[in-house]
Design a protein around this motif. Structure first.
Motif, PDB file in Angstrom:
ATOM      1  N   UNK A 158       0.846  -1.178   0.000  1.00  0.00           N
ATOM      2  CA  UNK A 158       0.000   0.000   0.000  1.00  0.00           C
ATOM      3  C   UNK A 158       0.890   1.239   0.000  1.00  0.00           C
ATOM      4  N   UNK A 159       0.828   2.012  -1.064  1.00  0.00           N
ATOM      5  CA  UNK A 159       1.720   3.155  -1.242  1.00  0.00           C
ATOM      6  C   UNK A 159       1.579   4.211  -0.151  1.00  0.00           C
ATOM      7  N   UNK A 160       0.395   4.356   0.404  1.00  0.00           N
ATOM      8  CA  UNK A 160       0.183   5.381   1.419  1.00  0.00           C
ATOM      9  C   UNK A 160       1.052   5.146   2.648  1.00  0.00           C
ATOM     10  N   UNK A 161       1.484   3.918   2.837  1.00  0.00           N
ATOM     11  CA  UNK A 161       2.288   3.570   4.011  1.00  0.00           C
ATOM     12  C   UNK A 161       3.745   3.339   3.639  1.00  0.00           C
ATOM     13  N   UNK A 162       4.097   3.741   2.418  1.00  0.00           N
ATOM     14  CA  UNK A 162       5.417   3.403   1.898  1.00  0.00           C
ATOM     15  C   UNK A 162       6.332   4.618   1.808  1.00  0.00           C
ATOM     16  N   UNK A 163       6.274   5.479   2.768  1.00  0.00           N
ATOM     17  CA  UNK A 163       7.141   6.646   2.751  1.00  0.00           C
ATOM     18  C   UNK A 163       8.543   6.262   3.210  1.00  0.00           C
ATOM     19  N   UNK A 185       7.491  -7.575  -7.144  1.00  0.00           N
ATOM     20  CA  UNK A 185       7.199  -6.553  -6.132  1.00  0.00           C
ATOM     21  C   UNK A 185       6.491  -5.400  -6.823  1.00  0.00           C
ATOM     22  N   UNK A 186       5.342  -5.015  -6.274  1.00  0.00           N
ATOM     23  CA  UNK A 186       4.550  -3.962  -6.901  1.00  0.00           C
ATOM     24  C   UNK A 186       4.147  -2.911  -5.886  1.00  0.00           C
ATOM     25  N   UNK A 187       4.290  -1.658  -6.271  1.00  0.00           N
ATOM     26  CA  UNK A 187       3.746  -0.549  -5.507  1.00  0.00           C
ATOM     27  C   UNK A 187       3.529   0.609  -6.463  1.00  0.00           C
ATOM     28  N   UNK A 188       2.832   1.631  -6.005  1.00  0.00           N
ATOM     29  CA  UNK A 188       2.604   2.807  -6.828  1.00  0.00           C
ATOM     30  C   UNK A 188       3.892   3.612  -6.934  1.00  0.00           C
ATOM     31  N   UNK A 189       3.910   4.580  -7.841  1.00  0.00           N
ATOM     32  CA  UNK A 189       5.117   5.372  -8.076  1.00  0.00           C
ATOM     33  C   UNK A 189       4.986   6.813  -7.602  1.00  0.00           C
ATOM     34  N   UNK A 190       4.023   7.072  -6.712  1.00  0.00           N
ATOM     35  CA  UNK A 190       3.779   8.443  -6.266  1.00  0.00           C
ATOM     36  C   UNK A 190       4.887   8.968  -5.354  1.00  0.00           C
ATOM     37  N   UNK A 212      10.450  -9.137 -11.288  1.00  0.00           N
ATOM     38  CA  UNK A 212       9.744  -7.942 -11.758  1.00  0.00           C
ATOM     39  C   UNK A 212       9.612  -6.967 -10.597  1.00  0.00           C
ATOM     40  N   UNK A 213      10.021  -5.722 -10.825  1.00  0.00           N
ATOM     41  CA  UNK A 213       9.908  -4.673  -9.815  1.00  0.00           C
ATOM     42  C   UNK A 213       9.123  -3.528 -10.428  1.00  0.00           C
ATOM     43  N   UNK A 214       7.972  -3.249  -9.849  1.00  0.00           N
ATOM     44  CA  UNK A 214       7.109  -2.176 -10.332  1.00  0.00           C
ATOM     45  C   UNK A 214       7.004  -1.136  -9.226  1.00  0.00           C
ATOM     46  N   UNK A 215       7.758  -0.076  -9.357  1.00  0.00           N
ATOM     47  CA  UNK A 215       7.803   0.949  -8.333  1.00  0.00           C
ATOM     48  C   UNK A 215       9.090   1.738  -8.483  1.00  0.00           C
ATOM     49  N   UNK A 216       9.439   2.550  -7.515  1.00  0.00           N
ATOM     50  CA  UNK A 216      10.691   3.294  -7.594  1.00  0.00           C
ATOM     51  C   UNK A 216      11.883   2.356  -7.734  1.00  0.00           C
TER      52      UNK A 216
END
Length: 332
Positions: A158-163, A185-190, A212-216
């Motif tokens: 969950x990107x909201x908790x991924x600071x 591994x998947x997360x948003x890119x915000x 596969x890495x989807x994110x920063x």
């Protein structure tokens, strides 16, 4: 004229009836099994994929619990507290599960006794680490350490908790899975600066064959991939990217077994990028969602190793350099 004798369904032997049942989705197999007492016993032994999306689906899990090996839990819909308790109770009797997809799960499943008991049997695991604060991390980490037969691991966050990363996540990504071959591994890119200790994970599990890495994407991840000498396929989704990071992608050329690299960019593509990408020997697929420079397009079309090229242009068609370049080709 000879008459053909008709055969009733129950004239077939158990092997034939079970074979028929394997082609049915869970809902139909459930109805099939509730036709009569004989079929009830036969159908209950079917090894089907069960998907739990609502409380109504729990009846399928309960009925097929003795033989189920493939379970998908998606509780993003309406799922009451009582439904969650029933789910955990039934899962406690599902002792043969080897493939578990916990999409949009309630966090308590990861901390539950049934997950702990299943861990050493799991071959495939997909989990969404939502509500990180509600997970009982000591129990969850202890269960993950038992996943010695795991071959495929997919983690969504969950990107909201991924600071920022945490001690718990550092411990999770430090676990070694001796038989693991596939990691996603998947997360948003915000949050482009949201570092995760994936480099530690890659070094600990350097027997991986597909990643596969989807994110920063960080340079540390690319450096860690150097240790994955058995890697055959790699897919990287980039958000913001600079020339230094593109240069580090070339470390993939050092991997002796790498057959296919797929890169997805969400940034401004320049000629400098294309010249570096052309040197990536295993590059098979390239997706660019961005503004494109004409030089980039001309260069990348000259990459003979590319098998798939997707260009999603963020401009009006008339002004797109890609369209202008295509016009020049057709005019010739």
């Amino acid at each position: 004229m000879a008459t053909t004798k008709s055969i009733a369904l129950l004239d077939l032997n158990e092997h034939c009836l079970r074979h028929i049942g394997h082609f049915l989705p869970a809902k139909d197999a459930y109805s099939f099994g509730h036709t009569c007492t004989e079929l009830f016993q036969i159908a209950s032994k079917l090894q089907l994929r069960i998907t739990i999306r609502s409380s109504k689906d729990l009846r399928y899990l309960h009925y097929f619990q003795a033989e189920i090996k493939d379970l998908i839990v998606d509780t993003s819909g309406k799922f009451t507290e009582n439904d969650r308790m029933n789910l955990l109770s039934i899962m406690g009797n599902c002792t043969k599960i080897t493939s578990l997809d916990l999409s949009w799960l309630d966090s308590r499943i990861l901390s539950s006794k049934c997950f702990h008991n299943l861990a050493h049997k799991l071959v495939h695991l997909k989990m969404s680490l939502m509500e990180r604060s509600k997970i009982r991390w000591p129990k969850f980490i202890a269960s993950m350490r038992k996943c010695e037969n795991l071959r495929s691991l997919h983690i969504e966050y969950d990107e909201k908790d991924l600071i920022q990363s945490s001690d718990e996540l550092t411990e999770l990504f430090s676990i070694e899975f001796p038989k693991l071959k596939v990691f996603n591994f998947y997360t948003e890119e915000d949050y482009p600066d949201a570092y995760m200790p994936l480099d530690t994970f890659l070094r600990r599990n350097n027997q991986l064959e597909i990643v596969e890495i989807n994110g920063p994407i960080f340079g540390a991840y690319l450096e860690a991939l150097r240790s994955c000498l058995r890697l055959k396929e790699i897919t990287l989704h980039f958000g913001e990217v600079d020339e230094t990071l593109i240069t580090k992608v070339l470390v993939l050329n050092e991997l002796p077994m790498l057959e296919a690299t797929s890169l997805h960019f969400n940034c401004y593509a320049t000629k400098t990028m294309s010249s570096r990408l052309q040197r990536l020997q295993s590059l098979k697929e390239l997706t660019v969602k961005c503004t494109l420079s004409e030089d980039f397009i001309q260069d990348i079309f000259g990459s003979s190793q590319l098998a798939s090229l997707n260009l999603l242009v963020r401009e009006t068609i008339e002004r797109s350099p890609f369209i202008q370049y295509q016009i020049k080709i057709f005019k010739k």
